[in-house]
Design an enzyme around this catalytic site. Sequence first.
Site, short mmCIF file in Angstrom:
data_model
loop_
_atom_site.label_atom_id
_atom_site.label_comp_id
_atom_site.label_asym_id
_atom_site.label_seq_id
_atom_site.Cartn_x
_atom_site.Cartn_y
_atom_site.Cartn_z
N GLY A 85 -15.27 2.71 14.49
CA GLY A 85 -16.33 1.69 14.46
C GLY A 85 -15.99 0.46 15.28
O GLY A 85 -16.88 -0.15 15.89
N ASN B 285 0.87 -1.18 0.00
CA ASN B 285 0.00 0.00 0.00
C ASN B 285 0.91 1.23 0.00
O ASN B 285 1.49 1.59 1.03
CB ASN B 285 -0.89 -0.04 1.25
CG ASN B 285 -1.87 1.11 1.29
OD1 ASN B 285 -1.85 2.01 0.45
ND2 ASN B 285 -2.75 1.11 2.28
N HIS C 166 -12.69 3.30 -0.01
CA HIS C 166 -12.68 2.24 1.02
C HIS C 166 -13.34 0.98 0.45
O HIS C 166 -13.85 0.17 1.20
CB HIS C 166 -13.44 2.63 2.30
CG HIS C 166 -12.87 3.78 3.06
ND1 HIS C 166 -13.68 4.77 3.59
CD2 HIS C 166 -11.61 4.09 3.41
CE1 HIS C 166 -12.93 5.65 4.22
NE2 HIS C 166 -11.66 5.25 4.13
N ARG D 101 -11.70 15.80 7.23
CA ARG D 101 -12.48 16.12 6.02
C ARG D 101 -13.91 16.49 6.40
O ARG D 101 -14.50 15.87 7.28
CB ARG D 101 -12.51 14.91 5.07
CG ARG D 101 -11.24 14.76 4.28
CD ARG D 101 -11.25 13.49 3.46
NE ARG D 101 -10.26 12.57 3.96
CZ ARG D 101 -10.21 11.27 3.68
NH1 ARG D 101 -11.10 10.73 2.89
NH2 ARG D 101 -9.27 10.52 4.18
N ASP E 160 -8.11 13.20 16.05
CA ASP E 160 -8.24 11.88 16.67
C ASP E 160 -9.49 11.85 17.55
O ASP E 160 -9.60 12.66 18.48
CB ASP E 160 -6.97 11.59 17.49
CG ASP E 160 -6.92 10.14 17.93
OD1 ASP E 160 -7.91 9.64 18.51
OD2 ASP E 160 -5.88 9.50 17.68
N GLY F 145 -10.65 8.43 7.97
CA GLY F 145 -11.54 8.62 6.81
C GLY F 145 -12.77 7.77 7.10
O GLY F 145 -12.64 6.71 7.70
N GLY G 181 -11.21 2.14 12.79
CA GLY G 181 -10.77 2.61 14.11
C GLY G 181 -11.87 3.00 15.08
O GLY G 181 -11.96 2.48 16.19
N HIS H 140 -17.87 2.24 7.74
CA HIS H 140 -16.40 2.24 7.89
C HIS H 140 -16.05 3.57 8.55
O HIS H 140 -16.01 4.61 7.89
CB HIS H 140 -15.74 2.08 6.52
CG HIS H 140 -14.24 2.13 6.56
ND1 HIS H 140 -13.44 1.03 6.29
CD2 HIS H 140 -13.40 3.15 6.84
CE1 HIS H 140 -12.17 1.39 6.42
NE2 HIS H 140 -12.12 2.67 6.75
N ARG I 250 -2.67 -2.02 -3.40
CA ARG I 250 -3.84 -1.17 -3.24
C ARG I 250 -3.69 0.00 -4.21
O ARG I 250 -2.69 0.72 -4.18
CB ARG I 250 -3.91 -0.65 -1.81
CG ARG I 250 -5.11 0.21 -1.59
CD ARG I 250 -5.20 0.68 -0.17
NE ARG I 250 -6.47 1.36 0.01
CZ ARG I 250 -6.86 1.87 1.14
NH1 ARG I 250 -6.10 1.80 2.21
NH2 ARG I 250 -8.02 2.47 1.23
N GLY J 109 -13.39 5.50 10.41
CA GLY J 109 -12.00 5.68 10.87
C GLY J 109 -11.66 7.14 10.71
O GLY J 109 -12.54 8.00 10.74
N GLU K 196 -8.00 -4.90 5.29
CA GLU K 196 -7.84 -4.58 3.88
C GLU K 196 -6.69 -5.36 3.25
O GLU K 196 -6.76 -5.76 2.09
CB GLU K 196 -7.63 -3.07 3.71
CG GLU K 196 -8.93 -2.32 3.99
CD GLU K 196 -8.78 -0.82 4.01
OE1 GLU K 196 -8.22 -0.30 4.98
OE2 GLU K 196 -9.25 -0.16 3.07
P1 AMP Z 1 -8.46 4.24 11.20
O1 AMP Z 1 -8.45 5.37 10.19
O2 AMP Z 1 -9.39 3.14 10.83
O3 AMP Z 1 -7.08 3.75 11.55
O4 AMP Z 1 -9.07 4.87 12.55
C1 AMP Z 1 -8.39 5.85 13.28
C2 AMP Z 1 -9.35 6.54 14.22
O5 AMP Z 1 -9.89 5.59 15.16
C3 AMP Z 1 -8.67 7.61 15.03
O6 AMP Z 1 -9.38 8.84 14.92
C4 AMP Z 1 -8.77 7.09 16.45
O7 AMP Z 1 -8.96 8.11 17.35
C5 AMP Z 1 -10.02 6.25 16.39
N1 AMP Z 1 -10.12 5.39 17.59
C6 AMP Z 1 -9.28 4.42 17.97
N2 AMP Z 1 -9.66 3.93 19.17
C7 AMP Z 1 -10.79 4.63 19.57
C8 AMP Z 1 -11.65 4.62 20.71
N3 AMP Z 1 -11.46 3.78 21.71
N4 AMP Z 1 -12.68 5.50 20.75
C9 AMP Z 1 -12.86 6.36 19.73
N5 AMP Z 1 -12.08 6.41 18.64
C10 AMP Z 1 -11.06 5.57 18.55
#
Ligand code: AMP
Length: 396
Positions: A333, A7, A180, A241, A283, A212, A331, A208, A91, A210, A384
């Site tokens: 979800g 990726n 995604h 975004r 975050d 994004g 993340g 999904h 990817r 995260g 993924e």
């Molecule tokens: P991803 O893009 O799928 O890697 O997701 C990253 C996002 O997941 C970040 O904004 C993290 O803050 C969020 N995340 C991870 N753990 C938690 C949690 N326990 N509660 C809320 N958000 C989380």
Amino acid sequence: MKILVINCGSSSLKYQLIDMDNESVLAKGLCERIGIEGSKLTHEAAGKDKYVAEKPMPTHKTAIEMVMEALQDADHGVITDTKEISAIGHRVLHAGMIYSDSIVVNEDVKKVIRECFDLGPLHNPANLMGIEACEAAMPGTPNVAVFDTAFGMSMPEKAYTYAIPHEYLEKYSVRRYGFHGTSHKFVSGEAIKFGGLDPEKAKVIVCHLGNGASVSASIGGKCVDTSMGLTPLEGLIMGTRSGDVDPAVLQFIMNKEGIDINEMLNILNKKSGVYGMTGISSDFRDIEKAKAEGNHLAEVAIDAFIYRVAKYIGAYTAAMNGVDAIAFTAGVGENDKAGRKAICEYLGYLGVEIDDEANDVRGKLRMISSENSKVKVMLIPTNEELAIARETLALV
Ligand code: AMP
């Protein structure tokens, strides 16, 4: 059979070597700061110590060469010869309207990826560099392109057509594509299996969520609608975004602030979302902490994020005239039980009922709805890399 999954970003390269006999990860790693001072490779092999190499990586080709060295290293490696790698899955962000499935890379495929540079300016050039670097490092080993846009290609015209002059679709392929896709396809497929649903007819909504974030609706595993558009900017509120906004907002702000369209899009892509709404962080954990401490903007950002997810679920339920399963992934979800619960509280009219005990879980495949729930709600960790490896295996 061992498959390497790549990726590539503009200055990064993530990889996983997967043994497809049991779908286990033999090694994985990350090359950072490619083409920038301070390049670094971090490599982790199953059952071995983490290995970090700080060496200049002027190009993606050098990065791939370092990955090959790490994979064959006497102490940290997991193979003795690159010939053990049967195929490489990449990817790739955008295939325009040309490919609706993964494909073995040849000169024509590379041409299409190149022609889509303007549809995916940040990703497609890097994706192509990764492919060409692998071709140079492992001549003769097949490369497979797995497109993020492929899943969305089954959308009907009424879902993918923007209400703008038709000539822009004809001339420039301006339409909804969705992103995604690898994750949405993987998670909707797993939801059908895990939920014991009809593989031909199951109506599934995947959230999904995260950094994004996007929602998809699929019937029998085929996408019928999804929230991201021509680019990954449309739809849900994300880390940085904006998701959906009235397009006239752009002109209004540009006139007031004296900025051009590039700067405006940079604001919508990188300075908006929960970050822009709060000024705190992209975050979600930081936003939740601030909300717990009484920060009003953090509370509004989280409420708005959840509200928009619930609105999309409602819209997609209407689009499909029903829903059998809702799956949460990525993340937020997978980790944020309060967020999942809050979204589902909007869905009482669908007969959705969450089991609080079952929902008290992170990152594990689990049914989180109660026995009485009319819709199955699931937590399905996305993978993924494994999805790309499976697509690659199927083609080679
Ligand atoms: P991803 O893009 O799928 O890697 O997701 C990253 C996002 O997941 C970040 O904004 C993290 O803050 C969020 N995340 C991870 N753990 C938690 C949690 N326990 N509660 C809320 N958000 C989380």
